[in-house]
Design an enzyme around this catalytic site. Structure first.
Site, mmCIF file in Angstrom:
data_model
loop_
_atom_site.group_PDB
_atom_site.id
_atom_site.type_symbol
_atom_site.label_atom_id
_atom_site.label_comp_id
_atom_site.label_asym_id
_atom_site.label_seq_id
_atom_site.Cartn_x
_atom_site.Cartn_y
_atom_site.Cartn_z
ATOM 1 N N ARG A 57 0.798 -1.216 0.000
ATOM 2 C CA ARG A 57 0.000 0.000 0.000
ATOM 3 C C ARG A 57 0.834 1.270 0.000
ATOM 4 O O ARG A 57 0.581 2.186 -0.777
ATOM 5 C CB ARG A 57 -0.958 0.017 1.200
ATOM 6 C CG ARG A 57 -2.236 -0.765 0.974
ATOM 7 C CD ARG A 57 -2.741 -1.333 2.261
ATOM 8 N NE ARG A 57 -1.737 -2.189 2.878
ATOM 9 C CZ ARG A 57 -1.498 -3.454 2.489
ATOM 10 N NH1 ARG A 57 -2.195 -3.961 1.504
ATOM 11 N NH2 ARG A 57 -0.569 -4.169 3.067
ATOM 12 N N THR A 58 1.823 1.345 0.883
ATOM 13 C CA THR A 58 2.565 2.601 1.006
ATOM 14 C C THR A 58 3.315 2.936 -0.279
ATOM 15 O O THR A 58 3.250 4.054 -0.782
ATOM 16 C CB THR A 58 3.543 2.545 2.194
ATOM 17 O OG1 THR A 58 2.802 2.263 3.390
ATOM 18 C CG2 THR A 58 4.266 3.859 2.360
ATOM 19 N N LYS A 86 25.084 -6.418 -3.343
ATOM 20 C CA LYS A 86 26.523 -6.426 -3.622
ATOM 21 C C LYS A 86 27.325 -5.765 -2.500
ATOM 22 O O LYS A 86 28.540 -5.643 -2.602
ATOM 23 C CB LYS A 86 26.791 -5.680 -4.933
ATOM 24 C CG LYS A 86 26.060 -6.250 -6.141
ATOM 25 C CD LYS A 86 26.294 -5.378 -7.363
ATOM 26 C CE LYS A 86 25.487 -5.852 -8.562
ATOM 27 N NZ LYS A 86 25.663 -4.950 -9.726
ATOM 28 N N ARG A 107 11.708 3.504 3.146
ATOM 29 C CA ARG A 107 11.245 2.576 4.177
ATOM 30 C C ARG A 107 12.396 1.630 4.486
ATOM 31 O O ARG A 107 12.999 1.057 3.578
ATOM 32 C CB ARG A 107 10.020 1.786 3.709
ATOM 33 C CG ARG A 107 9.672 0.640 4.669
ATOM 34 C CD ARG A 107 8.359 -0.027 4.320
ATOM 35 N NE ARG A 107 7.241 0.797 4.716
ATOM 36 C CZ ARG A 107 5.997 0.328 4.863
ATOM 37 N NH1 ARG A 107 5.736 -0.940 4.662
ATOM 38 N NH2 ARG A 107 5.030 1.138 5.208
ATOM 39 N N HIS A 135 5.809 5.994 11.334
ATOM 40 C CA HIS A 135 5.303 5.950 9.958
ATOM 41 C C HIS A 135 4.446 7.212 9.814
ATOM 42 O O HIS A 135 3.211 7.149 9.825
ATOM 43 C CB HIS A 135 4.465 4.687 9.763
ATOM 44 C CG HIS A 135 4.144 4.363 8.334
ATOM 45 N ND1 HIS A 135 4.302 5.259 7.311
ATOM 46 C CD2 HIS A 135 3.633 3.233 7.774
ATOM 47 C CE1 HIS A 135 3.922 4.697 6.174
ATOM 48 N NE2 HIS A 135 3.513 3.468 6.434
#
Length: 306
Positions: A57-58, A86, A107, A135
């Site tokens: 969703r975000t 890497k 995030r 959040h």
């Protein structure tokens, strides 16, 4: 004057009530705006997303919000296909991506990651979830939903139920609610009570009670905000098994509630709200998701345009 232009959005604690109300008002304006006018807002601008933790969703909300105002977006949605595999550092990834874009959304699994990245980024950075901390855009979206659906925030009684220990949306929501005259009831198993180290300041400005019983408050509250148990954050799976399914919101429970109660959830849900409630007037969680796209479109407009 737009005070958010070229600024980071890291914590809702950085925003005053006046800031929040201004964001709600301007989001309503973007909702009413003609679609062709909206598409000119960020024309030629690019949003970079860096998601080092799973999200549906975000990330999609930010992408669709950027498209709504005429911009483009690209970035890392899967760590497995990035140079992180890497050994590239977060600092290098942020610095490189900020050179390609006009704003970044991050995030990450680690606490403090967004503040660290904001110091490195040459472009404004929006926190889309940092570890177990916050959040902020979810909380702003949640407050906007309450105001849209109930026409006010001040004076409401709000029940928050579920995983209050690991659920970062809860902390941002409580920080935001400090700006309003509300009564909050925190409902959770004993082992998932809100972390006292994070609520030291909240207690000075927000009235709240703590309980393990949802039945104790269901008749009295105006907003019921439900969260899932955050399985991925448990250090011990036995602890998770002990609390999974502690609460189930269904039609029988809501028979005891006010007629105008609104039911909210930040999603994903994992059984804590019965799907039988989806088509009821009290269920506002899908509206909540729709508001998220519009709210984030406005936040992007604010950080990208003077």
């Amino acid at each position: 004057m737009n005070e958010f232009f070229n600024k980071d959005i890291i914590s809702i604690r950085d925003l005053t009530k006046e800031n929040l109300e201004s964001i709600y008002d301007s989001t309503n304006k973007i909702i009413e705006m003609d679609s062709s006018e909206r598409r000119e807002i960020a024309r030629g601008k690019a949003l970079g997303y860096l998601f080092f933790e799973p999200s549906t969703r975000t990330r999609l909300s930010f992408q669709s919000a950027m498209a709504l105002i005429g911009g483009t977006s690209f970035g890392i949605a899967d760590v497995q296909s990035s140079s992180i595999q890497k050994g590239e550092s977060l600092a290098d990834t942020v610095k490189i991506m900020s050179g390609y874009t006009d704003a970044l959304v991050l995030r990450h699994t680690l606490d403090g990651s967004s503040r660290f990245a904001a110091e490195i980024s040459e472009k404004p950075l929006i926190n889309a979830g940092s570890g177990t901390e916050e959040h902020p855009t979810q909380a702003i979206q949640d407050l906007f939903t309450i105001k849209k659906e109930l026409k006010k925030i001040d004076g409401l009684k709000i029940g928050i139920v579920g995983d209050l220990k690991y659920g970062r949306t809860i902390y941002s929501l409580l920080y935001g609610l400090r700006n309003y005259d509300v009564n909050v009831h925190l409902i959770s198993p004993e082992s998932l009570k809100i972390r006292t180290d994070s609520t030291y300041d909240i207690k000075k400005e927000l009235s709240y009670t703590e309980s393990e019983s949802l039945d104790e408050y269901i008749e009295d509250i105006d907003v019921l905000y439900v969260t899932r148990v955050q399985k991925e954050r448990f250090p011990d799976m036995q602890e998770y098994q002990n609390v999974q399914g502690s609460y189930k919101v269904d039609s029988k429970l809501l028979e005891q509630s006010k007629d105008n109660l609104i039911l909210m959830h930040p999603f994903p849900r994992t059984g804590e709200i019965a799907s039988e409630l989806d088509s009821t007037d009290k269920a506002k969680y899908f509206n909540q998701i729709k508001y998220g796209k519009l709210l984030r479109a406005e936040l992007l407009r604010l950080v990208l345009t003077e």
